[in-house]
Design an enzyme around this catalytic site. Structure first.
Site, short mmCIF file in Angstrom:
data_model
loop_
_atom_site.label_atom_id
_atom_site.label_comp_id
_atom_site.label_asym_id
_atom_site.label_seq_id
_atom_site.Cartn_x
_atom_site.Cartn_y
_atom_site.Cartn_z
N TYR A 41 -9.90 5.88 5.51
CA TYR A 41 -10.24 6.35 6.86
C TYR A 41 -11.29 7.44 6.71
CZ TYR A 41 -6.27 3.93 9.05
OH TYR A 41 -5.40 2.98 9.53
N HIS A 99 0.84 -1.20 0.00
CA HIS A 99 0.00 0.00 0.00
C HIS A 99 0.87 1.25 0.00
CE1 HIS A 99 -4.06 -1.63 0.38
NE2 HIS A 99 -3.46 -2.64 0.98
N TYR A 114 2.82 6.86 10.39
CA TYR A 114 2.03 5.71 9.96
C TYR A 114 2.91 4.65 9.30
CZ TYR A 114 -2.17 3.23 8.37
OH TYR A 114 -3.16 2.30 8.17
N PRO A 151 -6.49 0.90 17.69
CA PRO A 151 -6.02 0.40 16.40
C PRO A 151 -6.00 1.42 15.28
CG PRO A 151 -8.26 -0.35 16.82
CD PRO A 151 -7.79 0.33 18.08
N LYS A 198 -0.58 0.50 15.01
CA LYS A 198 0.71 0.43 15.70
C LYS A 198 0.90 -0.81 16.57
CE LYS A 198 1.89 3.37 13.63
NZ LYS A 198 2.96 3.16 12.67
#
Length: 391
Positions: A201, A72, A384, A294, A298
């Protein structure tokens, strides 16, 4: 029995520690209260940071990961009428991949079996003892009901939040910090191809939604719900309708693919950190020392970073007599833990609907800042995609 490192917990953290120590010639024994099948089938994290992928590859666990993981480039941030892609590779030169914790665990279990290392599953009454001495030991009852004693030079507590290791640190020494969030995730696995190339998201007035995936044929999706949500009230049709609404299905021709839902669960949201991560000859790693919501992806990556540091420290301690890495382990690990705890909290509070309309406007302002400022986007991407393990 005697070993050099007694590892309590045979989830990914304990299995990886055993693997890394084995490569360095350090003997270990794993003690796990659940069955091997239960450990192998637990549905947990699915996003691996670049540093996690690099480590697993370097230590011989990357073949299946390379074949079956989904690479990704970044993520989509979305709110009603807006969907923006953050390209991590462009922003920070790193990316992430989707490879479920179940798959990582399977790779580690196969490596354990191939190396012939010892593991006790379905152990009960597991307890570390004399952790402040140079002769710590672990007692437990094995799967056959036989009491066992495992003597070691070091005990590694990789036994999760509810395990006995953290509580072996005296109350006078141990400190904890905790934040419980007023929402949870309803997570589902569905036998349907993902509707997106990268994770989505989504902020929405009805609550947060996340579109993730486990493979080219299985999607992982989440909805913000109440912590006390009753799963029986969520039919498949209601779940798909809520997801379509929050993802804005139909906008610009995008559609949410639907299919059979094979698993449903409610995941509580909290942050938790315990210090120190070392007391005497007891070392904590993973969920035994910290929990993150979540949203920032991480949890598993933090456990891997802990274990990488711990394996180096224990190898130096037990093979060369060098103490500096072991002495610094807690402080070094906690620096990364607190950074990731902050990032997970920040992502959670930016994306989940809570409070009043004032809070909503602040959230939208922050989202707009991220997609309009390269500096803000880089900060999100750097965290991230993953900091260096030794951060």
């Amino acid at each position: 029995m005697r070993t050099r490192v007694a590892i309590i917990g045979a989830g990914p953290a304990g299995l990886l520690l055993s693997h890394l120590l084995g490569l360095a010639g350090v003997d270990s024994v794993l003690v796990e209260r659940q069955s091997a099948e239960h450990v192998r089938s637990r549905i947990r994290a699915g996003i691996l940071e670049s540093s996690t992928v690099e480590l697993l590859t370097e230590v011989g666990l990357g073949d299946r990961l390379a074949r079956e993981s989904l690479a990704h480039q970044g993520i989509y941030l979305q709110w009603p009428g807006h969907r923006h892609h953050l390209d991590f590779h462009d922003l920070v030169g790193r990316s992430v991949c989707v490879y479920g914790q179940t798959e990582v665990t399977l790779d580690l279990m196969r490596a354990l079996a191939a190396a012939g290392r010892t593991a006790f599953y379905e152990a009960s009454d597991v307890q570390p003892h004399d952790v402040e001495s140079d002769r710590p030991f672990v007692t437990f009852t094995d799967a056959d009901g036989t009491p066992q004693r495992l003597d070691a030079e070091v005990i590694a507590g990789c036994d999760g939040f509810h395990g006995p290791s953290r509580t072996a640190i005296p109350d006078s020494v141990r400190q904890t910090w905790e934040r419980t969030y007023p929402f949870a995730w309803l997570g589902v696995l569905a036998d349907v191809a993902p509707s997106t190339d990268d994770l989505i998201y989504a902020w929405h007035p009805d609550g947060f939604a996340l579109h993730s995936m486990r493979s080219h044929h299985v999607s992982r999706l989440y909805l913000q719900v109440r912590p006390d949500e009753d799963l029986s009230e969520w039919s498949d049709d209601r779940i798909w309708t809520a997801l379509a609404t929050r993802f804005g299905a139909g906008i610009d021709g995008w559609e949410l693919k639907t299919g059979p839902i094979t698993e449903k669960s409610v995941l509580p949201m909290r942050s938790f950190v315990a210090t120190p991560m070392r007391h005497g000859n007891l070392f904590l790693a993973g969920d035994a020392a910290h929990i993150v919501p979540p949203t920032g992806a991480k949890g598993l990556n933090l456990a891997v970073a802990d274990v990488a540091l711990l394996a180096r420290a224990l190898t130096a301690l037990l093979t060369e007599g060098r103490t500096e890495l072991a002495d610094a382990y807690s402080d070094t690990a906690l620096r990364r833990v607190w950074r990731c705890t902050h990032f997970s909290w920040w992502m959670t509070m930016m994306l989940h609907r809570h409070g009043d309309d004032f809070d909503a406007r602040l959230q939208l302002s922050q989202l707009e800042r991220v997609i309009n400022s390269r500096a803000a986007a880089r900060e999100l991407a750097e965290n991230y995609a993953g900091l260096a393990i030794g951060y």
